[in-house]
Scaffold this active site. Structure first.
Site, PDB file in Angstrom:
ATOM      1  N   ASP A 149      38.523  34.241  29.546  1.00 16.77           N
ATOM      2  CA  ASP A 149      39.460  35.085  30.294  1.00 16.77           C
ATOM      3  C   ASP A 149      39.496  34.620  31.741  1.00 16.77           C
ATOM      4  OD1 ASP A 149      40.624  38.264  29.763  1.00 16.77           O
ATOM      5  OD2 ASP A 149      40.490  37.523  31.822  1.00 16.77           O
ATOM      6  N   ILE A 150      40.688  34.591  32.322  1.00 19.53           N
ATOM      7  CA  ILE A 150      40.867  34.094  33.689  1.00 19.53           C
ATOM      8  C   ILE A 150      40.292  35.062  34.726  1.00 19.53           C
ATOM      9  CG2 ILE A 150      43.139  35.136  34.225  1.00 19.53           C
ATOM     10  CD1 ILE A 150      44.033  32.296  35.081  1.00 19.53           C
ATOM     11  N   ASN A 183      42.635  45.852  23.111  1.00 15.94           N
ATOM     12  CA  ASN A 183      43.470  46.877  23.737  1.00 15.94           C
ATOM     13  C   ASN A 183      44.844  46.837  23.074  1.00 15.94           C
ATOM     14  OD1 ASN A 183      41.391  47.447  25.569  1.00 15.94           O
ATOM     15  ND2 ASN A 183      42.066  45.835  26.966  1.00 15.94           N
ATOM     16  N   GLY A 203      45.927  50.112  27.144  1.00 17.24           N
ATOM     17  CA  GLY A 203      45.782  49.237  28.303  1.00 17.24           C
ATOM     18  C   GLY A 203      46.131  47.789  28.032  1.00 17.24           C
ATOM     19  N   GLN A 204      46.927  47.540  26.993  1.00 12.10           N
ATOM     20  CA  GLN A 204      47.306  46.153  26.676  1.00 12.10           C
ATOM     21  C   GLN A 204      48.316  45.646  27.698  1.00 12.10           C
ATOM     22  OE1 GLN A 204      48.947  45.679  22.724  1.00 12.10           O
ATOM     23  NE2 GLN A 204      48.929  43.432  22.850  1.00 12.10           N
ATOM     24  N   HIS A 260      45.019  39.906  20.920  1.00  7.59           N
ATOM     25  CA  HIS A 260      43.825  39.205  21.403  1.00  7.59           C
ATOM     26  C   HIS A 260      42.636  40.144  21.347  1.00  7.59           C
ATOM     27  CE1 HIS A 260      45.970  41.019  24.804  1.00  7.59           C
ATOM     28  NE2 HIS A 260      44.791  41.232  25.375  1.00  7.59           N
ATOM     29  N   HIS A 285      38.977  40.756  23.006  1.00  7.64           N
ATOM     30  CA  HIS A 285      38.064  40.430  24.098  1.00  7.64           C
ATOM     31  C   HIS A 285      36.646  40.415  23.533  1.00  7.64           C
ATOM     32  CE1 HIS A 285      40.905  41.578  27.496  1.00  7.64           C
ATOM     33  NE2 HIS A 285      41.468  42.248  26.509  1.00  7.64           N
TER      34      HIS A 285
HETATM   35  P1  AMP Z   1      44.804  42.999  27.948  1.00  7.00           P
HETATM   36  O1  AMP Z   1      44.904  43.663  29.297  1.00  7.00           O
HETATM   37  O2  AMP Z   1      43.860  43.650  26.994  1.00  7.00           O
HETATM   38  O3  AMP Z   1      46.179  42.779  27.346  1.00  7.00           O
HETATM   39  O4  AMP Z   1      44.144  41.589  28.212  1.00  7.00           O
HETATM   40  C1  AMP Z   1      44.848  40.506  28.741  1.00  7.00           C
HETATM   41  C2  AMP Z   1      43.817  39.590  29.324  1.00  7.00           C
HETATM   42  O5  AMP Z   1      44.408  38.323  29.524  1.00  7.00           O
HETATM   43  C3  AMP Z   1      43.278  40.048  30.694  1.00  7.00           C
HETATM   44  O6  AMP Z   1      41.863  40.242  30.595  1.00  7.00           O
HETATM   45  C4  AMP Z   1      43.638  38.890  31.619  1.00  7.00           C
HETATM   46  O7  AMP Z   1      42.647  38.634  32.583  1.00  7.00           O
HETATM   47  C5  AMP Z   1      43.795  37.734  30.640  1.00  7.00           C
HETATM   48  N1  AMP Z   1      44.654  36.648  31.086  1.00  7.00           N
HETATM   49  C6  AMP Z   1      45.876  36.748  31.647  1.00  7.00           C
HETATM   50  N2  AMP Z   1      46.377  35.525  31.902  1.00  7.00           N
HETATM   51  C7  AMP Z   1      45.446  34.627  31.478  1.00  7.00           C
HETATM   52  C8  AMP Z   1      45.359  33.206  31.454  1.00  7.00           C
HETATM   53  N3  AMP Z   1      46.348  32.426  31.923  1.00  7.00           N
HETATM   54  N4  AMP Z   1      44.240  32.630  30.961  1.00  7.00           N
HETATM   55  C9  AMP Z   1      43.225  33.395  30.502  1.00  7.00           C
HETATM   56  N5  AMP Z   1      43.253  34.735  30.457  1.00  7.00           N
HETATM   57  C10 AMP Z   1      44.342  35.353  30.958  1.00  7.00           C
END
Ligand code: AMP
Ligand code: ZN
Length: 113
Positions: free
Chosen positions: A30-31, A86, A92-93, A99, A101
């Site tokens: 995760d970024i 999520n 909170g998606q 995906h 986590h």
């Molecule tokens: P969610 O909020 O459960 O939909 O999770 C989305 C996740 O994607 C968040 O934890 C972000 O930090 C992660 N995210 C968004 N853009 C990127 C990216 N380019 N590379 C890796 N993770 C990302």
């Protein structure tokens, strides 16, 4: 989905820090990590969320569970971890490509906010 961030990551159009890949699944860091280990595990095929899964998708979901188990072991999460998807607005998606986590490396609070 043309405008989907994670589909672009699957296609290599946006870079990611990969930790695992096979024909069905991709896992990357995760970024914006929320724990010492924070990996996202996604199906390569676009599905919006758990709520949108169809009968033919569940083999891939089961496979993701196996990948999560393997990565948790490889990443040293022997004291435990959390696997969370999520889903939708109340869940909170923020990225509408399914995906999971994989979080660990510290004691995680409960319940979520
Ligand atoms: P969610 O909020 O459960 O939909 O999770 C989305 C996740 O994607 C968040 O934890 C972000 O930090 C992660 N995210 C968004 N853009 C990127 C990216 N380019 N590379 C890796 N993770 C990302
Ligand atoms: Zn997608």
């Amino acid at each position: 989905m043309n405008d989907c961030l994670f589909c672009k990551i699957v296609k290599g159009e946006i870079p990611s820090s990969k930790v695992y890949e096979d024909d069905k699944v991709l896992a990357f860091h995760d970024i914006d990590k929320k724990a010492p280990v924070h990996v996202l595990i996604i199906p390569k095929k676009h599905v919006d969320s758990i709520a949108a899964l169809e009968a033919t998708d569940f083999d891939t979901v089961a496979h993701i569970m196996r990948v999560a188990q393997k990565l948790a072991e490889e990443l040293g999460l022997s004291d435990g971890f959390r696997l969370v998807a999520n889903t939708g607005k109340d869940g909170g998606q923020t990225v509408n490509h399914l995906h999971f986590h994989l979080l660990g490396g510290r004691s995680l609070g409960w319940p979520p906010g």
